[in-house]
Design a protein around this motif. Sequence first.
Motif, PDB file in Angstrom:
ATOM      1  N   THR A 167       6.839  -1.742  -7.162  1.00 18.38           N
ATOM      2  CA  THR A 167       6.322  -2.830  -7.999  1.00 18.38           C
ATOM      3  C   THR A 167       4.852  -3.103  -7.713  1.00 18.38           C
ATOM      4  OG1 THR A 167       6.640  -5.152  -8.616  1.00 18.38           O
ATOM      5  CG2 THR A 167       7.104  -4.580  -6.330  1.00 18.38           C
ATOM      6  N   THR A 168       4.191  -3.701  -8.691  1.00 19.60           N
ATOM      7  CA  THR A 168       2.798  -4.127  -8.510  1.00 19.60           C
ATOM      8  C   THR A 168       2.719  -5.626  -8.215  1.00 19.60           C
ATOM      9  OG1 THR A 168       2.579  -4.465 -10.895  1.00 19.60           O
ATOM     10  CG2 THR A 168       1.871  -2.326 -10.033  1.00 19.60           C
ATOM     11  N   HIS A 169       3.866  -6.290  -8.124  1.00 22.02           N
ATOM     12  CA  HIS A 169       3.888  -7.753  -7.973  1.00 22.02           C
ATOM     13  C   HIS A 169       4.415  -8.176  -6.605  1.00 22.02           C
ATOM     14  CE1 HIS A 169       2.981  -8.019 -12.207  1.00 22.02           C
ATOM     15  NE2 HIS A 169       4.014  -7.249 -12.488  1.00 22.02           N
ATOM     16  N   TYR A 170       3.933  -9.302  -6.136  1.00 19.85           N
ATOM     17  CA  TYR A 170       4.334  -9.849  -4.841  1.00 19.85           C
ATOM     18  C   TYR A 170       5.527 -10.798  -4.945  1.00 19.85           C
ATOM     19  CZ  TYR A 170       0.048  -8.175  -2.497  1.00 19.85           C
ATOM     20  OH  TYR A 170      -0.941  -7.397  -1.942  1.00 19.85           O
ATOM     21  N   ASP A 171       5.963 -11.101  -6.157  1.00 17.09           N
ATOM     22  CA  ASP A 171       6.975 -12.147  -6.311  1.00 17.09           C
ATOM     23  C   ASP A 171       8.375 -11.732  -5.862  1.00 17.09           C
ATOM     24  OD1 ASP A 171       7.423 -10.452  -8.410  1.00 17.09           O
ATOM     25  OD2 ASP A 171       6.949 -11.894  -9.988  1.00 17.09           O
ATOM     26  N   SER A 172       8.543 -10.486  -5.427  1.00 14.89           N
ATOM     27  CA  SER A 172       9.846 -10.049  -4.898  1.00 14.89           C
ATOM     28  C   SER A 172       9.950 -10.264  -3.386  1.00 14.89           C
ATOM     29  CB  SER A 172      10.063  -8.563  -5.196  1.00 14.89           C
ATOM     30  OG  SER A 172       9.998  -8.313  -6.576  1.00 14.89           O
ATOM     31  N   LEU A 173       8.921 -10.869  -2.794  1.00 13.94           N
ATOM     32  CA  LEU A 173       8.865 -10.985  -1.328  1.00 13.94           C
ATOM     33  C   LEU A 173       9.387 -12.326  -0.816  1.00 13.94           C
ATOM     34  CD1 LEU A 173       5.311  -9.427  -0.772  1.00 13.94           C
ATOM     35  CD2 LEU A 173       7.535  -8.280  -0.545  1.00 13.94           C
ATOM     36  N   GLY A 174      10.010 -13.110  -1.700  1.00 12.67           N
ATOM     37  CA  GLY A 174      10.448 -14.452  -1.333  1.00 12.67           C
ATOM     38  C   GLY A 174      11.480 -14.507  -0.229  1.00 12.67           C
ATOM     39  N   ASP A 175      12.218 -13.398  -0.011  1.00  7.40           N
ATOM     40  CA  ASP A 175      13.208 -13.377   1.073  1.00  7.40           C
ATOM     41  C   ASP A 175      12.978 -12.199   2.017  1.00  7.40           C
ATOM     42  OD1 ASP A 175      13.877 -11.471  -0.794  1.00  7.40           O
ATOM     43  OD2 ASP A 175      16.027 -11.880  -0.776  1.00  7.40           O
ATOM     44  N   ALA A 176      11.711 -11.746   2.114  1.00  5.02           N
ATOM     45  CA  ALA A 176      11.391 -10.610   2.988  1.00  5.02           C
ATOM     46  C   ALA A 176      11.469 -11.019   4.459  1.00  5.02           C
ATOM     47  CB  ALA A 176       9.998 -10.070   2.661  1.00  5.02           C
ATOM     48  N   ASP A 177      12.026 -10.141   5.288  1.00  2.13           N
ATOM     49  CA  ASP A 177      12.097 -10.384   6.733  1.00  2.13           C
ATOM     50  C   ASP A 177      10.800  -9.984   7.424  1.00  2.13           C
ATOM     51  OD1 ASP A 177      14.977 -11.170   6.962  1.00  2.13           O
ATOM     52  OD2 ASP A 177      15.246  -9.165   6.097  1.00  2.13           O
ATOM     53  N   PHE A 178      10.211  -8.883   6.959  1.00  7.53           N
ATOM     54  CA  PHE A 178       8.967  -8.373   7.516  1.00  7.53           C
ATOM     55  C   PHE A 178       8.069  -7.890   6.378  1.00  7.53           C
ATOM     56  CE2 PHE A 178      11.895  -7.747  11.036  1.00  7.53           C
ATOM     57  CZ  PHE A 178      11.130  -7.981  12.169  1.00  7.53           C
TER      58      PHE A 178
ATOM     59  N   ASP B 236       0.838   1.140 -11.639  1.00  6.91           N
ATOM     60  CA  ASP B 236       2.075   1.890 -11.859  1.00  6.91           C
ATOM     61  C   ASP B 236       1.859   3.383 -11.644  1.00  6.91           C
ATOM     62  OD1 ASP B 236       3.676  -0.321 -12.466  1.00  6.91           O
ATOM     63  OD2 ASP B 236       2.999  -0.344 -14.556  1.00  6.91           O
ATOM     64  N   ALA B 237       0.662   3.868 -11.930  1.00  7.97           N
ATOM     65  CA  ALA B 237       0.371   5.298 -11.754  1.00  7.97           C
ATOM     66  C   ALA B 237       0.485   5.689 -10.280  1.00  7.97           C
ATOM     67  CB  ALA B 237      -1.024   5.620 -12.287  1.00  7.97           C
ATOM     68  N   ILE B 238      -0.076   4.852  -9.412  1.00  6.29           N
ATOM     69  CA  ILE B 238       0.021   5.122  -7.965  1.00  6.29           C
ATOM     70  C   ILE B 238       1.476   5.086  -7.525  1.00  6.29           C
ATOM     71  CG2 ILE B 238      -0.504   4.183  -5.676  1.00  6.29           C
ATOM     72  CD1 ILE B 238      -3.188   3.181  -6.862  1.00  6.29           C
ATOM     73  N   LEU B 239       2.229   4.123  -8.038  1.00  5.12           N
ATOM     74  CA  LEU B 239       3.640   3.984  -7.653  1.00  5.12           C
ATOM     75  C   LEU B 239       4.489   5.129  -8.185  1.00  5.12           C
ATOM     76  CD1 LEU B 239       3.958   0.136  -8.161  1.00  5.12           C
ATOM     77  CD2 LEU B 239       4.035   1.349  -5.970  1.00  5.12           C
ATOM     78  N   ASP B 240       4.187   5.618  -9.390  1.00  4.12           N
ATOM     79  CA  ASP B 240       4.923   6.766  -9.941  1.00  4.12           C
ATOM     80  C   ASP B 240       4.710   8.004  -9.074  1.00  4.12           C
ATOM     81  OD1 ASP B 240       5.937   5.260 -12.006  1.00  4.12           O
ATOM     82  OD2 ASP B 240       4.446   5.919 -13.483  1.00  4.12           O
ATOM     83  N   GLN B 241       3.465   8.200  -8.648  1.00  2.71           N
ATOM     84  CA  GLN B 241       3.168   9.339  -7.771  1.00  2.71           C
ATOM     85  C   GLN B 241       3.879   9.169  -6.430  1.00  2.71           C
ATOM     86  OE1 GLN B 241      -0.998   9.929  -6.934  1.00  2.71           O
ATOM     87  NE2 GLN B 241      -0.633  11.691  -5.623  1.00  2.71           N
ATOM     88  N   ALA B 242       3.889   7.940  -5.925  1.00  2.00           N
ATOM     89  CA  ALA B 242       4.564   7.659  -4.654  1.00  2.00           C
ATOM     90  C   ALA B 242       6.056   7.949  -4.750  1.00  2.00           C
ATOM     91  CB  ALA B 242       4.327   6.203  -4.247  1.00  2.00           C
TER      92      ALA B 242
ATOM     93  N   ILE C 213      10.427  -2.955  -0.427  1.00  2.00           N
ATOM     94  CA  ILE C 213       9.675  -3.288  -1.639  1.00  2.00           C
ATOM     95  C   ILE C 213       8.290  -2.672  -1.450  1.00  2.00           C
ATOM     96  CG2 ILE C 213       8.807  -5.128  -3.124  1.00  2.00           C
ATOM     97  CD1 ILE C 213      10.935  -6.908  -1.533  1.00  2.00           C
ATOM     98  N   LEU C 214       8.006  -1.593  -2.170  1.00  2.00           N
ATOM     99  CA  LEU C 214       6.743  -0.883  -2.017  1.00  2.00           C
ATOM    100  C   LEU C 214       5.778  -1.366  -3.097  1.00  2.00           C
ATOM    101  CD1 LEU C 214       5.137   1.303  -0.505  1.00  2.00           C
ATOM    102  CD2 LEU C 214       6.128   3.004  -2.058  1.00  2.00           C
TER     103      LEU C 214
ATOM    104  N   GLY D  59       0.833  -1.203   0.000  1.00  2.00           N
ATOM    105  CA  GLY D  59       0.000   0.000   0.000  1.00  2.00           C
ATOM    106  C   GLY D  59       0.861   1.243   0.000  1.00  2.00           C
ATOM    107  N   ALA D  60       0.714   2.069  -1.059  1.00  2.49           N
ATOM    108  CA  ALA D  60       1.549   3.265  -1.203  1.00  2.49           C
ATOM    109  C   ALA D  60       0.728   4.538  -0.999  1.00  2.49           C
ATOM    110  CB  ALA D  60       2.220   3.282  -2.582  1.00  2.49           C
ATOM    111  N   GLY D  61      -0.227   4.460  -0.064  1.00  2.00           N
ATOM    112  CA  GLY D  61      -0.988   5.650   0.314  1.00  2.00           C
ATOM    113  C   GLY D  61      -0.177   6.507   1.280  1.00  2.00           C
ATOM    114  N   VAL D  62      -0.861   7.376   2.005  1.00  2.00           N
ATOM    115  CA  VAL D  62      -0.180   8.298   2.934  1.00  2.00           C
ATOM    116  C   VAL D  62       0.660   7.516   3.943  1.00  2.00           C
ATOM    117  CG1 VAL D  62      -0.542   9.997   4.758  1.00  2.00           C
ATOM    118  CG2 VAL D  62      -1.896  10.123   2.668  1.00  2.00           C
TER     119      VAL D  62
END
Length: 285
Positions: A74-85, A35-41, A29-30, A9-12
Amino acid sequence: MGMKIGVIGAGVMGKGVAQNLAQSGHNVILIDISDAILDQARTELLTNIRFSGFYNKDAGAEDPDTVLSRVMFTTHYDSLGDADFIIENVPEQWQIKKEVYEQLEQYCPESCIYLVNTSCISITKVGAVTKRPDKVIGVHFMNPVPLKPVVEAIQGYHTSERTILETRELLRTMGKEAILVQDLPGFVSNRVSHLLMNEAAFVVQDQVATPEDVDDIFVKCFGHTMGPLRTADLIGLDTVVHSLDVLYETYQDPKYRVCPLLRKMVDAGLLGAKSGQGFFEHVIF
């Protein structure tokens, strides 16, 4: 060395959390739905990182582009394979949150701890839709995230002591103290603050006082940094109404009934700071 943390979530709130993490040396990893929301973020994050030096000399010591380079958009969850939190910041609507956790379960390692950034929704309920309820903990960040030194941490029914300790340590690296509370919707801050904001709206509706005078009493008499109505404007009157509705539905207690003036203002599009007009006028940049 920083950890790898997924921010959903890339809101406030999500932007504030991502900024705080990146400035603390963590890799972020945000994730959001477009992509529009992420570009603004990305644009807003760089601006906020540049300005943060005015409020905190330590935060402004590092080159803003270097800080931003720690954030992957990113809009994808596949980068979370080694996330700590994971720190999840999606809207306070159960169906949206439920779908997010179902997705996270497909990609996150078993060791990953889920931090639910919520002000109303039960942490135990979130834990129940995962296979790791012991690794689910509530962390209610306050806005603006980088400037607030304390968070409300919420222990669900199954949340383990190890999860609490590791979450406290992560928050410490972000410059934050965690005050641990138990899991009933609204916890401490929203159960109390939303009653205050709602009753302040009733006072205005009943023509007892103007918004300015209501807030002046709390700022000048009680030493509050900000009065209840300006606080409601900052949060967003639509968000305040939604949270009150959740509390009403959860507790079936009439003390959480929304002030009719508040609901009328939301219906009229007077949402506070984000719309330019609420109980007060606001400049939109």
